[in-house]
Write a protein that holds these residues in place. Structure first.
Motif, PDB file in Angstrom:
ATOM      1  N   TYR A  45      13.177  77.989  52.823  1.00 32.71           N
ATOM      2  CA  TYR A  45      11.992  78.734  53.235  1.00 32.71           C
ATOM      3  C   TYR A  45      10.832  78.490  52.269  1.00 32.71           C
ATOM      4  CZ  TYR A  45       8.895  82.778  53.543  1.00 32.71           C
ATOM      5  OH  TYR A  45       7.780  83.581  53.609  1.00 32.71           O
ATOM      6  N   TYR A  46      11.134  78.453  50.995  1.00 32.16           N
ATOM      7  CA  TYR A  46      10.138  78.421  49.939  1.00 32.16           C
ATOM      8  C   TYR A  46       9.328  77.115  49.918  1.00 32.16           C
ATOM      9  CZ  TYR A  46       8.339  79.073  45.189  1.00 32.16           C
ATOM     10  OH  TYR A  46       7.530  79.215  44.099  1.00 32.16           O
ATOM     11  N   ILE A  47      10.001  75.999  50.040  1.00 33.59           N
ATOM     12  CA  ILE A  47       9.324  74.706  49.938  1.00 33.59           C
ATOM     13  C   ILE A  47       8.335  74.487  51.082  1.00 33.59           C
ATOM     14  CG2 ILE A  47       9.692  72.195  49.962  1.00 33.59           C
ATOM     15  CD1 ILE A  47      12.266  72.766  48.325  1.00 33.59           C
ATOM     16  N   PRO A  48       8.719  74.724  52.341  1.00 36.82           N
ATOM     17  CA  PRO A  48       7.708  74.592  53.399  1.00 36.82           C
ATOM     18  C   PRO A  48       6.543  75.580  53.241  1.00 36.82           C
ATOM     19  CG  PRO A  48       9.896  74.561  54.348  1.00 36.82           C
ATOM     20  CD  PRO A  48      10.055  74.930  52.906  1.00 36.82           C
ATOM     21  N   LEU A  49       6.832  76.789  52.750  1.00 39.47           N
ATOM     22  CA  LEU A  49       5.771  77.764  52.522  1.00 39.47           C
ATOM     23  C   LEU A  49       4.778  77.260  51.475  1.00 39.47           C
ATOM     24  CD1 LEU A  49       4.617  80.625  53.030  1.00 39.47           C
ATOM     25  CD2 LEU A  49       6.050  81.385  51.125  1.00 39.47           C
ATOM     26  N   ALA A  50       5.278  76.643  50.415  1.00 32.76           N
ATOM     27  CA  ALA A  50       4.409  76.115  49.361  1.00 32.76           C
ATOM     28  C   ALA A  50       3.480  75.032  49.916  1.00 32.76           C
ATOM     29  CB  ALA A  50       5.247  75.562  48.214  1.00 32.76           C
ATOM     30  N   PHE A  51       4.008  74.133  50.723  1.00 29.00           N
ATOM     31  CA  PHE A  51       3.153  73.085  51.288  1.00 29.00           C
ATOM     32  C   PHE A  51       2.197  73.648  52.332  1.00 29.00           C
ATOM     33  CE2 PHE A  51       6.191  70.249  49.297  1.00 29.00           C
ATOM     34  CZ  PHE A  51       5.323  69.311  48.760  1.00 29.00           C
ATOM     35  N   TYR A  52       2.606  74.687  53.037  1.00 24.40           N
ATOM     36  CA  TYR A  52       1.686  75.354  53.964  1.00 24.40           C
ATOM     37  C   TYR A  52       0.514  75.954  53.194  1.00 24.40           C
ATOM     38  CZ  TYR A  52      -0.201  78.907  57.062  1.00 24.40           C
ATOM     39  OH  TYR A  52      -1.052  79.693  57.787  1.00 24.40           O
ATOM     40  N   LYS A  53       0.805  76.602  52.077  1.00 23.93           N
ATOM     41  CA  LYS A  53      -0.260  77.196  51.267  1.00 23.93           C
ATOM     42  C   LYS A  53      -1.167  76.125  50.669  1.00 23.93           C
ATOM     43  CE  LYS A  53       0.575  81.609  51.496  1.00 23.93           C
ATOM     44  NZ  LYS A  53      -0.407  82.551  51.997  1.00 23.93           N
ATOM     45  N   LEU A  54      -0.614  74.950  50.353  1.00 22.60           N
ATOM     46  CA  LEU A  54      -1.451  73.862  49.840  1.00 22.60           C
ATOM     47  C   LEU A  54      -2.393  73.317  50.909  1.00 22.60           C
ATOM     48  CD1 LEU A  54       0.786  71.641  47.554  1.00 22.60           C
ATOM     49  CD2 LEU A  54      -1.174  73.013  46.895  1.00 22.60           C
ATOM     50  N   SER A  55      -2.040  73.483  52.165  1.00 25.32           N
ATOM     51  CA  SER A  55      -2.889  72.971  53.240  1.00 25.32           C
ATOM     52  C   SER A  55      -4.070  73.887  53.531  1.00 25.32           C
ATOM     53  CB  SER A  55      -2.067  72.770  54.518  1.00 25.32           C
ATOM     54  OG  SER A  55      -1.684  74.030  55.057  1.00 25.32           O
ATOM     55  N   LYS A  56      -4.063  75.083  52.987  1.00 23.09           N
ATOM     56  CA  LYS A  56      -5.147  76.042  53.190  1.00 23.09           C
ATOM     57  C   LYS A  56      -6.341  75.676  52.316  1.00 23.09           C
ATOM     58  CE  LYS A  56      -3.189  78.795  56.054  1.00 23.09           C
ATOM     59  NZ  LYS A  56      -3.709  78.913  57.376  1.00 23.09           N
ATOM     60  N   PRO A  57      -7.554  76.156  52.690  1.00 22.65           N
ATOM     61  CA  PRO A  57      -8.727  75.866  51.852  1.00 22.65           C
ATOM     62  C   PRO A  57      -8.580  76.384  50.418  1.00 22.65           C
ATOM     63  CG  PRO A  57      -9.419  76.668  53.993  1.00 22.65           C
ATOM     64  CD  PRO A  57      -7.921  76.810  53.946  1.00 22.65           C
ATOM     65  N   LYS A  58      -8.001  77.557  50.254  1.00 23.70           N
ATOM     66  CA  LYS A  58      -7.735  78.064  48.898  1.00 23.70           C
ATOM     67  C   LYS A  58      -6.320  77.665  48.537  1.00 23.70           C
ATOM     68  CE  LYS A  58     -10.966  81.827  49.028  1.00 23.70           C
ATOM     69  NZ  LYS A  58     -11.239  83.205  48.697  1.00 23.70           N
ATOM     70  N   LYS A  59      -6.198  76.622  47.742  1.00 21.22           N
ATOM     71  CA  LYS A  59      -4.917  75.991  47.448  1.00 21.22           C
ATOM     72  C   LYS A  59      -4.185  76.619  46.264  1.00 21.22           C
ATOM     73  CE  LYS A  59      -6.713  71.526  48.965  1.00 21.22           C
ATOM     74  NZ  LYS A  59      -7.271  72.090  50.124  1.00 21.22           N
ATOM     75  N   LEU A  60      -4.755  77.643  45.646  1.00 21.31           N
ATOM     76  CA  LEU A  60      -4.184  78.196  44.424  1.00 21.31           C
ATOM     77  C   LEU A  60      -2.761  78.687  44.621  1.00 21.31           C
ATOM     78  CD1 LEU A  60      -4.391  79.051  41.484  1.00 21.31           C
ATOM     79  CD2 LEU A  60      -5.404  81.195  42.261  1.00 21.31           C
ATOM     80  N   TRP A  61      -2.484  79.401  45.710  1.00 20.92           N
ATOM     81  CA  TRP A  61      -1.128  79.922  45.908  1.00 20.92           C
ATOM     82  C   TRP A  61      -0.121  78.798  46.114  1.00 20.92           C
ATOM     83  CZ3 TRP A  61       0.784  84.189  44.346  1.00 20.92           C
ATOM     84  CH2 TRP A  61      -0.046  85.279  44.165  1.00 20.92           C
ATOM     85  N   GLY A  62      -0.511  77.736  46.781  1.00 28.46           N
ATOM     86  CA  GLY A  62       0.381  76.583  46.919  1.00 28.46           C
ATOM     87  C   GLY A  62       0.694  75.976  45.567  1.00 28.46           C
ATOM     88  N   TRP A  63      -0.335  75.853  44.719  1.00 31.54           N
ATOM     89  CA  TRP A  63      -0.123  75.328  43.373  1.00 31.54           C
ATOM     90  C   TRP A  63       0.808  76.245  42.591  1.00 31.54           C
ATOM     91  CZ3 TRP A  63      -0.735  77.160  38.466  1.00 31.54           C
ATOM     92  CH2 TRP A  63      -0.643  76.218  37.435  1.00 31.54           C
ATOM     93  N   ILE A  64       0.590  77.555  42.700  1.00 32.70           N
ATOM     94  CA  ILE A  64       1.428  78.513  41.975  1.00 32.70           C
ATOM     95  C   ILE A  64       2.879  78.394  42.428  1.00 32.70           C
ATOM     96  CG2 ILE A  64       1.937  80.978  41.689  1.00 32.70           C
ATOM     97  CD1 ILE A  64      -1.111  81.449  41.658  1.00 32.70           C
ATOM     98  N   TYR A  65       3.116  78.315  43.733  1.00 33.24           N
ATOM     99  CA  TYR A  65       4.483  78.206  44.248  1.00 33.24           C
ATOM    100  C   TYR A  65       5.170  76.947  43.732  1.00 33.24           C
ATOM    101  CZ  TYR A  65       3.512  81.909  47.685  1.00 33.24           C
ATOM    102  OH  TYR A  65       3.209  83.079  48.298  1.00 33.24           O
ATOM    103  N   ILE A  66       4.478  75.819  43.828  1.00 34.02           N
ATOM    104  CA  ILE A  66       5.079  74.553  43.398  1.00 34.02           C
ATOM    105  C   ILE A  66       5.250  74.517  41.886  1.00 34.02           C
ATOM    106  CG2 ILE A  66       4.679  72.059  43.236  1.00 34.02           C
ATOM    107  CD1 ILE A  66       3.638  72.167  46.076  1.00 34.02           C
ATOM    108  N   TYR A  67       4.239  74.958  41.147  1.00 31.56           N
ATOM    109  CA  TYR A  67       4.342  74.967  39.678  1.00 31.56           C
ATOM    110  C   TYR A  67       5.469  75.881  39.216  1.00 31.56           C
ATOM    111  CZ  TYR A  67       3.053  75.394  34.781  1.00 31.56           C
ATOM    112  OH  TYR A  67       3.080  75.381  33.416  1.00 31.56           O
ATOM    113  N   ALA A  68       5.557  77.046  39.810  1.00 32.35           N
ATOM    114  CA  ALA A  68       6.610  78.000  39.420  1.00 32.35           C
ATOM    115  C   ALA A  68       7.989  77.410  39.695  1.00 32.35           C
ATOM    116  CB  ALA A  68       6.435  79.319  40.169  1.00 32.35           C
ATOM    117  N   GLU A  69       8.156  76.794  40.843  1.00 32.86           N
ATOM    118  CA  GLU A  69       9.459  76.208  41.184  1.00 32.86           C
ATOM    119  C   GLU A  69       9.799  75.048  40.253  1.00 32.86           C
ATOM    120  OE1 GLU A  69      12.429  73.734  43.031  1.00 32.86           O
ATOM    121  OE2 GLU A  69      10.345  73.135  42.878  1.00 32.86           O
TER     122      GLU A  69
END
Length: 158
Positions: A58-82
């Protein structure tokens, strides 16, 4: 690392994202293999390790979904944290490697891959492209490092 220009990090960001997609596709394939083995096993017990592996589906697709958004910070946080969490976990695996129960490929290769991604995600132009300024990086490290240490202690002491 100084070759990344502050004016145009998009080429390096795309390169890093392609590497991350390849790495995560391989990781998801391994996780699906573990899921199939667990479902077919009659005497297997559910553990924290299995939970984290299942959660990555669940987590990995969510991180890439968040990276596809205009505000990419949460995607970066998810991937960096993992990546940081996994880097510390693989460093914690040094105990099993040196105790003679692990393999060098199971210890050193993931450590190098995760370390590479953590370094790349913290390079100033790349991190700033995602909106992850210095304060966000420090907060992420402050939260993730203790969690990884607790996880390692739980895995080896209990």
């Amino acid at each position: 690392m100084n070759t990344i220009k502050k004016e145009n990090p998009i080429i390096w960001v795309k390169f890093l994202l392609i590497l991350l997609v390849i790495f995560y596709a391989w990781n998801l394939a391994n996780t699906l293999h573990i899921v199939v083995d667990y479902v077919q096993c009659k005497n297997c017990h559910f553990s924290l390790y299995l939970f984290l592996k299942f959660f990555s589906l669940y987590y990995i697709p969510l991180a890439f979904y968040k990276l596809s958004k205009p505000k990419k910070l949460w995607g970066w946080i998810y991937i960096y944290a993992e990546q940081l969490f996994s880097l510390l976990i693989h460093a914690g695996m040094a105990y099993t490697y040196f105790a003679g129960h692990g393999s060098i490929s199971g210890f050193l290769l993931p450590l190098m891959i995760r370390g590479f991604f953590v370094c790349c995600l913290c390079i100033n132009p790349m991190a700033e492209y995602f909106g992850a300024y210095v304060g966000y990086r420090q907060i992420a490290r402050t939260v993730i490092v203790p969690l990884a240490v607790i996880y390692i202690l739980i895995m080896y002491l209990f």
